[in-house]
Scaffold this active site. Structure first.
Site, PDB file in Angstrom:
ATOM      1  CB  CYS A 193      -0.527   0.172   1.223  1.00  8.76           C
ATOM      2  SG  CYS A 193      -1.977   0.966   1.285  1.00  8.76           S
ATOM      3  CD  GLU A 203     -15.570   1.898   6.511  1.00 11.74           C
ATOM      4  OE1 GLU A 203     -14.724   2.038   6.026  1.00 11.74           O
ATOM      5  OE2 GLU A 203     -15.632   2.936   7.439  1.00 11.74           O
ATOM      6  CG  HIS A 220     -41.991  -4.171   0.691  1.00 10.46           C
ATOM      7  ND1 HIS A 220     -42.440  -4.289   0.228  1.00 10.46           N
ATOM      8  CD2 HIS A 220     -41.424  -2.800   1.210  1.00 10.46           C
ATOM      9  CE1 HIS A 220     -43.406  -3.225   0.777  1.00 10.46           C
ATOM     10  NE2 HIS A 220     -42.527  -2.772   0.474  1.00 10.46           N
ATOM     11  CD  GLU A 236     -20.212   6.866   6.139  1.00 14.91           C
ATOM     12  OE1 GLU A 236     -19.535   6.956   6.941  1.00 14.91           O
ATOM     13  OE2 GLU A 236     -20.441   5.869   5.181  1.00 14.91           O
ATOM     14  CE  LYS A 261     -16.722   6.649   8.581  1.00 11.90           C
ATOM     15  NZ  LYS A 261     -17.331   5.390   7.161  1.00 11.90           N
ATOM     16  CG  ASN A 288       2.338   0.698  -3.347  1.00 16.04           C
ATOM     17  OD1 ASN A 288       2.243   0.160  -2.990  1.00 16.04           O
ATOM     18  ND2 ASN A 288       2.252   2.096  -3.519  1.00 16.04           N
ATOM     19  N   GLY A 289      -0.287  -2.206  -6.413  1.00 13.68           N
ATOM     20  CA  GLY A 289      -1.770  -2.306  -7.395  1.00 13.68           C
ATOM     21  C   GLY A 289      -1.007  -3.599  -7.383  1.00 13.68           C
ATOM     22  NE  ARG A 305      -0.786   5.514   0.989  1.00 13.86           N
ATOM     23  CZ  ARG A 305      -0.822   5.551  -0.219  1.00 13.86           C
ATOM     24  NH1 ARG A 305      -0.896   4.695  -0.602  1.00 13.86           N
ATOM     25  NH2 ARG A 305      -0.789   6.878  -0.685  1.00 13.86           N
ATOM     26  CE  LYS A 337      -8.534   8.031   5.360  1.00  7.79           C
ATOM     27  NZ  LYS A 337      -9.889   8.179   6.289  1.00  7.79           N
ATOM     28  CD1 TRP A 346      -4.848  -3.602   4.227  1.00  5.56           C
ATOM     29  CD2 TRP A 346      -5.725  -4.434   1.591  1.00  5.56           C
ATOM     30  NE1 TRP A 346      -6.077  -4.615   3.974  1.00  5.56           N
ATOM     31  CE2 TRP A 346      -6.697  -4.491   2.257  1.00  5.56           C
ATOM     32  CE3 TRP A 346      -5.325  -4.730   0.177  1.00  5.56           C
ATOM     33  CZ2 TRP A 346      -7.670  -4.811   1.795  1.00  5.56           C
ATOM     34  CZ3 TRP A 346      -6.612  -4.737  -0.003  1.00  5.56           C
ATOM     35  CH2 TRP A 346      -7.841  -4.408   0.596  1.00  5.56           C
TER      36      TRP A 346
END
Length: 612
Positions: free
Chosen positions: A2, A491, A507, A484, A488, A98-99, A27, A607, A74
């Protein structure tokens, strides 16, 4: 991924590399490592887990050398083990990356067939072997990298170290950011740096150049030489990053996340200052000559928390400007072959401005002839540089992995954009616009008032901390807030949580209700309050335990049979999403603290997501 740091220095670089990695901790990562050239050989120190483990390894086994590369990883291919930690190396080269190398499997099979031996499960190690083969065949570092880059499919930022050439570093980028830093001149020549972002290089230099897509760079004692994807030498502008070399402090707060929640009144005010002309009662964009009048449709694309900000914006754009809005998760956008009509505005929202799938979606929309607008917190990011209209937030560095202040600043910008779009289309009277400006200007004070309920939220967090599942409900712009809030909680506390439009409960999701599933209901007073309370009562009738988040009037009207209530200041519906973000953030935070999880660096999360 990362984080990447590289130094071609005039003295030992290991400690400075480690310091650069510390600046990238926010991150998210699960292992780290450093490689230097020492006495004609490549030496590495690697460790899984936190950077303290790598620091301990360096303390026990110091690593000299004045050229080196470092990485926080990561995990994408292979678990978070020491053997999978970067840098990956052969006898001749070391690589950090990275990637994702999407075609690593056929490349790996090809290399194994030629007798190459792999020591990790990663995609990155194929790069080390491919470059090493070229060097072993007598190619120079530049020739080796030039030959290998076209063979790599996917996204990457690379920094490469060479045993036989301790006076150079080579970097490359395709779909993942990389910056070059320029050090001060000395008798031994200028130091040159590579970094995945300017923050990593802040204590080393503020003079940086951003590599363009497909660029690669050769760093020597004479300075860096950049080549484009066609291997032609090019110049990239040197800019001043303006980022302080000081580490961002938590101040008196226990965690960065809590500090950033408390910063919201200030940073939202800073952001709105760029868009509101309060004395005139007007909203203006940073580039006033940009015309919105011809926009026929808005397409919003984002990921995660930014996507939920975009969902709120959809309500505003359609309500104020009467422009139809499509909204997509960035990772799905291109793959549904969207129909993009001429005259459309494609709006991309990203905290970092480097989010891989959002950036890929931006380029697709641009190729389809759309006007590109971006809402980002990093005005020098790739997305910012490729946009027609840059709409910066002014949240400042956000260290906690779970976004808080970036989200509310995004909402502030999006409200201003929706108003400006309505203004451009002649749909707002001057009185309407003045009222919107007045309400937006009230947001920072209302955010501050919401923070006053922190202690009461902390006191009731234990009622949620023991749950296995939690539901969040809301209507209108409070529906994205429910999503949201659930995100949170997931996470940082690792509790399974879902957000629903309150009217959708009957429903299907109402089948989940029992006394062990807390239900968080977001219901400010306003036009949708009675409808939301009706849905809440359906939950209570089935034994559900409700936490009601509303203002004083709402609590008085509907709070009697709730397990707990959280009182908010009474606000205009326009700014309710900004203000009601605070209690869902604080609730997630205090539940995570009660459970003892890692609030600022939750497991498995990064991040800046620079892979698709």
């Amino acid at each position: 991924m990362c984080g990447i740091v590289g130094i071609l220095g005039n003295d030992d670089v290991a400690e400075r590399l480690l310091d650069g990695l510390r600046r990238l901790e926010y991150r998210g990562y699960d292992s780290a490592g450093i490689a230097t050239v020492v006495g004609g050989a490549i030496e590495r120190r690697r460790a899984s887990g936190k950077l303290n483990n790598l620091a301990r390894e360096l303390g026990e086994h110091p690593l000299p050398g004045n050229v080196g590369i470092a990485h926080t990883r990561w995990a994408t291919h292979g678990g978070p083990t020491t053997s999978n930690a970067h840098p990956h190396a052969t006898d001749h080269v070391a690589v950090v990356h990275n990637g994702i190398i999407e075609n690593f499997k056929p490349l790996r099979d090809e290399l194994i067939a030629r007798g190459r031996v792999f020591t990790s499960e990663t995609d990155t190690e194929v790069v080390a072997h491919l470059v090493s083969e070229q060097v072993e065949a007598g190619k120079s570092p530049e020739e080796a990298v030039r030959a290998v880059l076209p063979r790599l499919h996917g996204a990457f930022a690379l920094a490469i170290l060479f045993r036989e050439y301790p006076d150079r570093l080579i970097g490359a980028r395709l779909g993942s950011p990389l910056v070059v830093g320029y050090g001060a001149e000395s008798d031994d020549g200028a130091e040159i740096y590579l970094g995945s972002d300017a923050l990593a290089l802040a204590p080393l230099t503020q003079r940086i150049a951003y590599l363009d897509e497909g660029d690669w760079v050769v760093c020597t004692r004479d300075g860096p030489q950049v080549y484009n994807q066609a291997n032609e030498p090019v110049e990239r502008a040197i800019t001043i990053s303006g980022i302080t070399g000081e580490l961002v402090s938590k101040g008196n707060h226990r965690h960065y996340m809590l500090k950033e929640i408390y910063e919201q009144p200030i940073v939202v005010a800073q952001t709105l200052r760029s868009y509101l002309q309060q004395l005139e009662g007007r909203v203006s964009l940073p580039i006033p000559e940009f015309s919105l009048n011809a926009i026929k449709r808005v397409t919003i694309v984002a990921c995660g928390t930014s996507y939920y900000a975009g969902m709120v914006a959809k309500y505003w754009f359609e309500q104020f400007a009467r422009v139809p809005v499509d909204i997509d998760v960035a990772s799905e956008f291109r793959y549904r072959a969207p129909v993009m009509e001429p005259g459309g505005l494609a709006l991309f929202i990203s905290q970092s401005g480097e989010t891989a799938d959002t950036l890929a979606a931006l380029r697709h929309a641009k190729a389809e002839g759309q006007t590109i607008a971006v809402v980002v917190n990093v005005p020098t990011s790739t997305m910012a540089r490729e946009a027609d209209l840059l709409l910066p937030t002014h949240a400042g560095p956000e260290i906690g992995v779970a976004s808080t202040k970036a989200f509310t600043c995004q909402l502030a910008v999006l409200a201003a954009l929706a108003t400006n779009l309505a203004q451009a289309k002649g749909l707002l009277t001057p009185e309407d616009e003045r009222a919107i400006v007045r309400h937006l200007a009230e947001a920072p004070a209302s955010l501050n008032a919401a923070l006053a309920y922190d202690e009461s939220i902390a006191a009731m967090a234990h009622t949620i901390a023991g749950a296995r599942d939690v539901l969040y409900l809301g209507r209108g712009t409070d529906y994205p807030l429910a999503l949201e809030g659930a995100l949170k909680l997931k996470e940082i506390s690792y509790i399974h949580a879902e957000g629903y439009a309150a009217g959708e409960m009957k429903h299907g999701p109402i089948a989940l209700i029992d006394e062990n599933v807390p239900v968080i209901v977001i219901a400010p007073s306003g036009p949708l309050f009675d409808k939301t309370v009706s849905n809440m009562q359906e939950v209570q009738a089935r034994g559900g335990k409700v936490v009601l988040i509303s203002d004083y009037d709402g609590i008085q009207a509907a709070g009697e049979n709730c397990m707990a209530t959280i009182t908010m200041p009474k606000v205009h519906p326009l700014i309710a999403p900004l203000v009601y973000a605070v209690p869902v953030q604080l609730l997630a935070y205090h539940v995570a603290v009660a459970k003892g999880t890692d609030v600022d660096q939750p497991r498995n999360l990064a991040k800046s997501v620079t892979v698709e």
